[in-house]
Write a protein that holds these residues in place. Structure first.
Motif, mmCIF file in Angstrom:
data_model
loop_
_atom_site.group_PDB
_atom_site.id
_atom_site.type_symbol
_atom_site.label_atom_id
_atom_site.label_comp_id
_atom_site.label_asym_id
_atom_site.label_seq_id
_atom_site.Cartn_x
_atom_site.Cartn_y
_atom_site.Cartn_z
ATOM 1 N N ASN A 1 126.646 16.860 -28.403
ATOM 2 C CA ASN A 1 126.896 18.814 -29.723
ATOM 3 C C ASN A 1 128.341 18.295 -29.843
ATOM 4 O O ASN A 1 128.941 18.493 -30.476
ATOM 5 C CB ASN A 1 126.966 19.787 -28.630
ATOM 6 C CG ASN A 1 127.514 21.439 -29.439
ATOM 7 O OD1 ASN A 1 126.788 21.540 -29.883
ATOM 8 N ND2 ASN A 1 128.230 21.576 -28.564
ATOM 9 N N GLY A 2 129.291 18.064 -29.223
ATOM 10 C CA GLY A 2 130.686 17.705 -29.515
ATOM 11 C C GLY A 2 130.860 16.688 -30.507
ATOM 12 O O GLY A 2 131.892 16.582 -30.866
ATOM 13 N N LEU B 1 128.135 26.700 -35.512
ATOM 14 C CA LEU B 1 126.898 27.299 -35.044
ATOM 15 C C LEU B 1 127.049 28.077 -33.977
ATOM 16 O O LEU B 1 125.917 28.841 -33.390
ATOM 17 C CB LEU B 1 126.139 25.951 -34.480
ATOM 18 C CG LEU B 1 126.060 24.924 -35.801
ATOM 19 C CD1 LEU B 1 124.392 23.688 -35.471
ATOM 20 C CD2 LEU B 1 125.334 26.107 -37.019
ATOM 21 N N GLY B 2 128.003 28.683 -32.811
ATOM 22 C CA GLY B 2 128.079 29.350 -32.317
ATOM 23 C C GLY B 2 127.053 29.199 -31.253
ATOM 24 O O GLY B 2 127.003 28.142 -30.472
ATOM 25 N N ARG B 3 126.137 30.908 -31.072
ATOM 26 C CA ARG B 3 125.246 30.719 -29.742
ATOM 27 C C ARG B 3 124.892 29.799 -29.698
ATOM 28 O O ARG B 3 123.253 29.188 -28.366
ATOM 29 C CB ARG B 3 124.598 31.860 -29.041
ATOM 30 C CG ARG B 3 123.395 32.154 -28.096
ATOM 31 C CD ARG B 3 123.696 33.921 -28.054
ATOM 32 N NE ARG B 3 122.834 33.897 -26.898
ATOM 33 C CZ ARG B 3 121.852 35.471 -26.550
ATOM 34 N NH1 ARG B 3 121.652 35.809 -27.597
ATOM 35 N NH2 ARG B 3 121.498 34.752 -25.245
ATOM 36 N N LEU B 4 124.009 28.991 -31.029
ATOM 37 C CA LEU B 4 122.666 28.356 -31.460
ATOM 38 C C LEU B 4 123.184 27.406 -30.385
ATOM 39 O O LEU B 4 122.460 26.410 -29.725
ATOM 40 C CB LEU B 4 122.591 27.573 -32.634
ATOM 41 C CG LEU B 4 121.871 28.768 -33.787
ATOM 42 C CD1 LEU B 4 122.603 28.200 -35.253
ATOM 43 C CD2 LEU B 4 120.836 29.700 -33.082
ATOM 44 N N SER C 1 115.228 26.625 -34.310
ATOM 45 C CA SER C 1 116.663 25.685 -34.875
ATOM 46 C C SER C 1 117.610 25.482 -34.196
ATOM 47 O O SER C 1 117.948 24.575 -34.625
ATOM 48 C CB SER C 1 116.841 27.375 -36.085
ATOM 49 O OG SER C 1 115.547 27.466 -36.640
ATOM 50 N N ALA C 2 117.672 26.507 -33.024
ATOM 51 C CA ALA C 2 119.048 25.945 -32.483
ATOM 52 C C ALA C 2 118.748 24.159 -32.003
ATOM 53 O O ALA C 2 119.807 23.657 -32.332
ATOM 54 C CB ALA C 2 118.704 26.248 -31.367
ATOM 55 N N ALA D 1 117.033 22.050 -33.793
ATOM 56 C CA ALA D 1 116.423 21.492 -34.596
ATOM 57 C C ALA D 1 118.258 20.484 -34.910
ATOM 58 O O ALA D 1 117.910 19.820 -35.444
ATOM 59 C CB ALA D 1 115.990 21.849 -36.016
ATOM 60 N N CYS D 2 118.658 21.856 -35.106
ATOM 61 C CA CYS D 2 119.769 21.266 -35.302
ATOM 62 C C CYS D 2 120.959 20.597 -34.637
ATOM 63 O O CYS D 2 121.496 19.062 -34.914
ATOM 64 C CB CYS D 2 121.123 22.990 -35.326
ATOM 65 S SG CYS D 2 120.626 23.692 -37.232
ATOM 66 N N HIS D 3 120.448 20.654 -33.156
ATOM 67 C CA HIS D 3 121.243 19.765 -31.878
ATOM 68 C C HIS D 3 120.730 18.344 -31.968
ATOM 69 O O HIS D 3 121.012 17.645 -32.344
ATOM 70 C CB HIS D 3 120.729 20.433 -30.900
ATOM 71 C CG HIS D 3 121.566 19.304 -29.610
ATOM 72 N ND1 HIS D 3 122.680 19.398 -28.821
ATOM 73 C CD2 HIS D 3 121.126 18.674 -29.325
ATOM 74 C CE1 HIS D 3 122.349 18.264 -28.227
ATOM 75 N NE2 HIS D 3 121.418 18.315 -27.940
ATOM 76 N N SER D 4 119.880 17.988 -31.993
ATOM 77 C CA SER D 4 118.646 17.041 -31.905
ATOM 78 C C SER D 4 118.983 16.386 -33.419
ATOM 79 O O SER D 4 118.699 15.216 -33.588
ATOM 80 C CB SER D 4 117.884 17.221 -31.707
ATOM 81 O OG SER D 4 117.379 17.308 -29.841
ATOM 82 N N GLY D 5 118.906 16.931 -34.865
ATOM 83 C CA GLY D 5 118.945 16.333 -36.221
ATOM 84 C C GLY D 5 119.841 15.672 -36.540
ATOM 85 O O GLY D 5 120.157 15.156 -37.128
ATOM 86 N N MET D 6 120.960 16.838 -36.457
ATOM 87 C CA MET D 6 122.495 16.403 -37.043
ATOM 88 C C MET D 6 122.556 14.865 -37.179
ATOM 89 O O MET D 6 122.182 14.530 -35.664
ATOM 90 C CB MET D 6 123.037 17.456 -36.342
ATOM 91 C CG MET D 6 123.068 18.840 -37.451
ATOM 92 S SD MET D 6 124.271 20.136 -36.381
ATOM 93 C CE MET D 6 125.469 19.303 -37.654
ATOM 94 N N THR D 7 123.599 14.505 -37.794
ATOM 95 C CA THR D 7 124.230 13.333 -38.391
ATOM 96 C C THR D 7 125.159 13.724 -36.634
ATOM 97 O O THR D 7 125.562 14.511 -36.670
ATOM 98 C CB THR D 7 124.506 12.338 -38.747
ATOM 99 O OG1 THR D 7 124.611 13.272 -39.382
ATOM 100 C CG2 THR D 7 123.151 11.832 -39.133
ATOM 101 N N THR D 8 126.335 12.477 -35.962
ATOM 102 C CA THR D 8 127.570 12.640 -35.104
ATOM 103 C C THR D 8 127.804 12.025 -36.257
ATOM 104 O O THR D 8 127.560 11.417 -37.033
ATOM 105 C CB THR D 8 127.178 12.071 -34.388
ATOM 106 O OG1 THR D 8 127.134 10.285 -34.808
ATOM 107 C CG2 THR D 8 126.069 11.678 -32.990
ATOM 108 N N PHE D 9 129.368 12.085 -35.726
ATOM 109 C CA PHE D 9 130.555 12.097 -36.789
ATOM 110 C C PHE D 9 130.699 10.382 -37.620
ATOM 111 O O PHE D 9 130.229 9.789 -38.401
ATOM 112 C CB PHE D 9 131.556 12.115 -36.843
ATOM 113 C CG PHE D 9 131.927 14.007 -36.839
ATOM 114 C CD1 PHE D 9 132.764 13.927 -38.046
ATOM 115 C CD2 PHE D 9 132.355 14.797 -36.059
ATOM 116 C CE1 PHE D 9 133.052 15.234 -37.919
ATOM 117 C CE2 PHE D 9 132.510 16.622 -35.911
ATOM 118 C CZ PHE D 9 132.389 16.343 -36.903
#
Length: 337
Positions: free
Chosen positions: A33-34, A43-46, A318-319, A321-329
């Motif tokens: 997440n970091g 993404l706040g509480r997500l 959705s929470a 999906a964002c966590h697992s699907g987003m790319t890292t920097f």
């Protein structure tokens, strides 16, 4: 695996010895997440939801693909006291509606991509009127807990439990009052829409029941004396999910009352559960505060059926999906400094 539910002692022991979240997955999810392509906390509480979910699924990069919604139905002898605006036969009629796909929960489960199951529990045999005798015998409580325990699909990766039972806000109010104290009026609401006279009568019934079983030793005994089959079945399902490390989204007031019985039996019994919503039943917000659960939604729902919990499935999806699907920097070639 779930142990066979032989007796109430087995239930208590299994709940008290249930495993917690996976520490390695929690750390891995927090680390991931970091590194995602967003400002910290954006993404706040997500973000918290995704990490929480990852810990229970023992996977730092999880997915939700097999949610399950279970609706339990039961009838209550206390309706003879005139606590509901609807007759008990509506429970059976609504079960048929569930089975034919015509209820709100059917649509919400479908929209969330969830499997939905319906379990009618001895509808032709209402529980006893708890102002006269305990709602359930020990065998009756065990049977209802077992119905919920065995209804959970071990392959599910998310669980919502709901209920149908005319008059069941009355036992839910009695359970909450017995567990947390206060006056019966603090916990008793209008349910299906009783008028002021009906509310006063309902409050009287709750007060009489709570006083009658003031010596009940823990949440399971309170559930037996004041609850109902569908309420006990929800508690059984939530407990089974805890042992299987399946995260749970709690529904409304009645579901929360069932969950509160577990929290009284074992510390941390609801660590795998979040509150899907705060319902319009007046005492639900207070009950959630007592359980330490902050609702995801507050839309004025008062339907039951698991509707608010099912509606919240897509928020958790959705929470995750964002966590697992987003790319890292690093993966995206974006500077994080």
């Amino acid at each position: 695996m779930l142990p066979e539910l032989i007796d109430l002692k087995t239930f208590r022991k299994a709940l008290c010895q249930a495993p917690g979240p996976d520490a390695s997955a929690l750390k891995g999810a927090a680390d991931r997440n970091g590194q995602l392509t967003k400002p910290p906390g954006a993404l706040g509480r997500l973000e918290d939801l995704a990490i929480w979910y990852a810990g229970w699924r023992a996977d730092a990069r999880p997915q939700i693909s097999r949610p399950q919604v279970i609706v339990f139905a039961g009838n209550h002898g206390v309706t003879a006291q005139g606590v509901s605006a609807f007759p008990p036969e509506v429970t059976t009629q609504m079960v048929m509606n569930f089975e034919h796909g015509g209820a709100a929960i059917n649509q919400l489960a479908m929209a969330a991509g969830a499997r939905m199951d319906v379990h009618a529990l001895d509808l032709d045999q209402p529980t006893a009127d708890f102002t006269k005798e305990p709602a359930l015998s020990e065998d009756g409580l065990l049977k209802a807990l077992r119905a919920g325990w065995n209804a959970v699909d071990p392959s599910a990766d998310l669980l919502v439990v709901g209920e149908m039972g005319i008059g069941n806000t009355t036992p839910a109010a009695a359970i909450a009052c017995a567990l947390f104290g206060g006056d019966a009026a603090d916990w008793t609401g209008r349910g299906t829409g009783v008028d002021n006279v009906g509310l006063a009568n309902k409050t009287r019934v709750v007060a009489e029941g709570v006083a009658l079983y003031a010596d009940a030793k823990d949440g399971l005994e309170i559930l037996r004396c004041l609850g109902g089959r569908e309420i006990a079945a929800m508690a059984g399902a939530i407990a089974a999910a805890r042992i299987l490390r399946i995260p749970v989204i709690l529904d409304g007031f009645i579901c929360s009352a069932a969950a509160a019985c577990l929290a009284d039996v074992a510390e941390g019994a609801l660590d795998h559960a979040i509150a899907g919503h705060q319902s319009a039943e007046g005492a639900h917000g207070t009950l959630l505060q007592k359980l330490g659960k902050k609702p995801l939604l507050d839309l004025g729902l008062r339907l039951g059926e698991g509707s608010g919990g099912a509606l919240a499935i897509n928020i958790l999806k959705s929470a995750v999906a964002c966590h697992s699907g987003m790319t890292t920097f690093a993966e995206a070639g974006v500077s994080d400094a």
